[in-house]
Motif scaffolding. Structure first.
Motif, PDB file in Angstrom:
ATOM      1  N   HIS A  80      -6.968 -51.762  41.123  1.00 54.83           N
ATOM      2  CA  HIS A  80      -7.349 -50.969  39.938  1.00 54.83           C
ATOM      3  C   HIS A  80      -7.351 -49.474  40.253  1.00 54.83           C
ATOM      4  O   HIS A  80      -6.884 -48.660  39.458  1.00 54.83           O
ATOM      5  CB  HIS A  80      -8.737 -51.387  39.448  1.00 54.83           C
ATOM      6  CG  HIS A  80      -8.790 -52.789  38.941  1.00 54.83           C
ATOM      7  ND1 HIS A  80      -8.201 -53.176  37.764  1.00 54.83           N
ATOM      8  CD2 HIS A  80      -9.344 -53.904  39.474  1.00 54.83           C
ATOM      9  CE1 HIS A  80      -8.394 -54.467  37.567  1.00 54.83           C
ATOM     10  NE2 HIS A  80      -9.087 -54.940  38.589  1.00 54.83           N
ATOM     11  N   ALA A 117      -5.043 -46.691  38.549  1.00 52.50           N
ATOM     12  CA  ALA A 117      -5.665 -45.605  37.779  1.00 52.50           C
ATOM     13  C   ALA A 117      -5.256 -44.241  38.333  1.00 52.50           C
ATOM     14  O   ALA A 117      -5.058 -43.285  37.573  1.00 52.50           O
ATOM     15  CB  ALA A 117      -7.185 -45.753  37.803  1.00 52.50           C
ATOM     16  N   ARG A 135      -2.486 -41.183  36.607  1.00 52.67           N
ATOM     17  CA  ARG A 135      -2.797 -39.752  36.443  1.00 52.67           C
ATOM     18  C   ARG A 135      -1.898 -38.888  37.320  1.00 52.67           C
ATOM     19  O   ARG A 135      -2.167 -37.697  37.520  1.00 52.67           O
ATOM     20  CB  ARG A 135      -4.270 -39.503  36.786  1.00 52.67           C
ATOM     21  CG  ARG A 135      -5.191 -40.047  35.703  1.00 52.67           C
ATOM     22  CD  ARG A 135      -6.613 -40.175  36.163  1.00 52.67           C
ATOM     23  NE  ARG A 135      -7.459 -40.641  35.060  1.00 52.67           N
ATOM     24  CZ  ARG A 135      -7.560 -41.925  34.680  1.00 52.67           C
ATOM     25  NH1 ARG A 135      -6.869 -42.870  35.308  1.00 52.67           N
ATOM     26  NH2 ARG A 135      -8.335 -42.263  33.666  1.00 52.67           N
ATOM     27  N   SER A 171     -12.296 -52.621  36.893  1.00 54.78           N
ATOM     28  CA  SER A 171     -11.190 -52.106  36.075  1.00 54.78           C
ATOM     29  C   SER A 171     -11.602 -50.815  35.365  1.00 54.78           C
ATOM     30  O   SER A 171     -10.863 -49.826  35.378  1.00 54.78           O
ATOM     31  CB  SER A 171     -10.727 -53.159  35.060  1.00 54.78           C
ATOM     32  OG  SER A 171     -11.803 -53.521  34.226  1.00 54.78           O
ATOM     33  N   THR A 172     -12.780 -50.816  34.745  1.00 52.50           N
ATOM     34  CA  THR A 172     -13.208 -49.620  33.996  1.00 52.50           C
ATOM     35  C   THR A 172     -13.734 -48.531  34.937  1.00 52.50           C
ATOM     36  O   THR A 172     -13.469 -47.343  34.728  1.00 52.50           O
ATOM     37  CB  THR A 172     -14.280 -50.002  32.956  1.00 52.50           C
ATOM     38  OG1 THR A 172     -15.207 -50.917  33.552  1.00 52.50           O
ATOM     39  CG2 THR A 172     -13.658 -50.628  31.737  1.00 52.50           C
ATOM     40  N   GLU A 219     -11.133 -46.249  36.513  1.00 57.00           N
ATOM     41  CA  GLU A 219     -10.645 -45.173  35.635  1.00 57.00           C
ATOM     42  C   GLU A 219     -11.546 -43.945  35.765  1.00 57.00           C
ATOM     43  O   GLU A 219     -11.060 -42.798  35.779  1.00 57.00           O
ATOM     44  CB  GLU A 219     -10.635 -45.637  34.167  1.00 57.00           C
ATOM     45  CG  GLU A 219      -9.697 -46.793  33.872  1.00 57.00           C
ATOM     46  CD  GLU A 219      -8.235 -46.412  34.027  1.00 57.00           C
ATOM     47  OE1 GLU A 219      -7.908 -45.219  33.826  1.00 57.00           O
ATOM     48  OE2 GLU A 219      -7.430 -47.297  34.354  1.00 57.00           O
ATOM     49  N   GLU A 273     -10.291 -40.466  37.259  1.00 55.33           N
ATOM     50  CA  GLU A 273     -10.410 -39.299  36.365  1.00 55.33           C
ATOM     51  C   GLU A 273     -11.136 -38.156  37.086  1.00 55.33           C
ATOM     52  O   GLU A 273     -10.731 -36.996  36.994  1.00 55.33           O
ATOM     53  CB  GLU A 273     -11.160 -39.698  35.084  1.00 55.33           C
ATOM     54  CG  GLU A 273     -11.365 -38.567  34.093  1.00 55.33           C
ATOM     55  CD  GLU A 273     -10.053 -37.979  33.574  1.00 55.33           C
ATOM     56  OE1 GLU A 273      -9.027 -38.672  33.600  1.00 55.33           O
ATOM     57  OE2 GLU A 273     -10.076 -36.794  33.143  1.00 55.33           O
TER      58      GLU A 273
END
Ligand code: NAP
Length: 313
Positions: A20, A24, A28, A284-285, A288, A292
């Protein structure tokens, strides 16, 4: 030159997170080298941090730009004197959803008296045990951050009269009665038939729920604590439970975890122990959020969810 990221967490987490995080970061446009080992700490740009990874001394991480916590609660790292770079805590959609489920479940359980029905399958028809409507029940949520506000919104959507209490005042909310430390805590406690603790562990919140404050709750109030164990004076809570002043407590977090097998909470008839499972960061979340934040620092932008080290959360 690639950005070097140390994943400091248990090996089982690395297996779950690595795909993941890689995805992610790639999404980006980040050129990263992810590793669960710190062979050369002086080459590491970011640490993805879990308290269970065992990293205590950041002194050798001379190139470090930020530490990105996988946990929402950062009390184990916020006061670390060897950490001299910004620290971000985890705010994750999966974590928030899980906490809302946990809080809603246990509040409804108390509201509907489910434990009484489960305990009393004894052939006696108690037709007068009709619970009030949710709107006739007051629930107070201490802490109106990412998790406390979401939990309060869930309770308010179920119809509960919901008070949300936090250190600083919040913008008005149509269904949450917002209160802050300026208003004091006594009036909020006096109305809280069900009290939910979603404060962080800081010096200012240590033993927040002590004997005096427990005594302000309505008689036979119930407590749900998925925040931190240090929020409650354990001896005072046990005394209030023994005296029947507090009807029941559901505790997910403790001063010592795992809770020792001989701890009185395990054996108390008015306590439900859950093993720090109220809400879990979801790979998974959460990946991110981590990616980020790396992208933001690389672009010279401020971190999301940066911890105020002076406040400790
Ligand atoms: P957060 O966004 O940092 O929010 C913390 C809230 O507590 C804020 O509303 C803050 O007020 C308030 N607060 C802090 N110190 C206070 C004080 N002295 N007096 C009054 N209010 C105070 O944190 P979060 O993401 O909602 O998470 C809350 C806690 O949940 C975490 O710290 C962690 O301990 C716990 N947690 C538990 C689990 C679990 O599985 N059991 C999982 C995740 C997190 P302001 O808004 O005014 O700053």
């Amino acid at each position: 030159m690639p950005v070097r990221v140390l994943f400091s967490a248990p090996a089982s987490d690395w297996t779950l997170y690595e795909p993941h995080l890689a995805r992610a970061c790639a999404a980006r446009g980040l050129d990263v080298v992810l590793s669960p080992d710190a062979d050369d700490p002086a080459a590491v740009d970011y640490v993805v941090y879990s308290p269970k990874g065992g990293l205590e001394d950041f002194g050798a991480f001379t190139r470090l730009k930020a530490v990105l916590s996988l946990w929402a609660g950062v009390e184990r790292i916020a006061s670390n004197p060897t950490l001299r770079v910004p620290l971000a805590r985890m705010v994750d959609a999966g974590l928030t959803e899980g906490m809302c489920d946990y809080v809603a479940g246990h509040v409804l359980r108390y509201h509907l008296g489910l434990d009484d029905h489960l305990a009393r399958q004894d052939g006696v028809w108690r037709g007068d045990a009709v619970p009030p409507l949710a709107r006739e029940r007051t629930v107070a949520v201490l802490g109106q951050g990412a998790l406390g506000r979401a939990a309060a919104e869930t309770l308010a959507a179920l119809g509960f009269r919901t008070i949300g209490w936090s250190r600083t005042p919040k913008p008005p909310h149509p269904r949450i009665d917002g209160r802050s430390a300026d208003d004091g805590l006594a009036a909020t406690l006096a109305e809280a038939e069900i009290l939910v603790l979603l404060l962080p562990a800081t010096p200012a919140t240590e033993n927040l729920l002590d004997a005096d404050r427990l005594a302000r709750l309505p008689r036979r109030a119930c407590i749900v604590n998925p925040g931190r164990g240090t929020l409650i004076d354990d001896a005072a809570l046990l005394a209030a439970l023994d005296a029947g002043e507090v009807a029941h407590a559901t505790l997910d977090v403790f001063r010592e975890e795992p809770l020792p097998p001989d701890h009185p909470y395990w054996h108390h008839p008015r306590v439900t122990v859950t093993p720090h499972i109220a809400a879990e960061t979801r790979p998974s979340t959460a990946s991110e959020v981590v990616a980020e934040n790396i992208a933001r620092v690389e672009a010279g932008r401020p971190l999301l969810h940066e911890v105020d080290r002076a406040l400790g959360y």
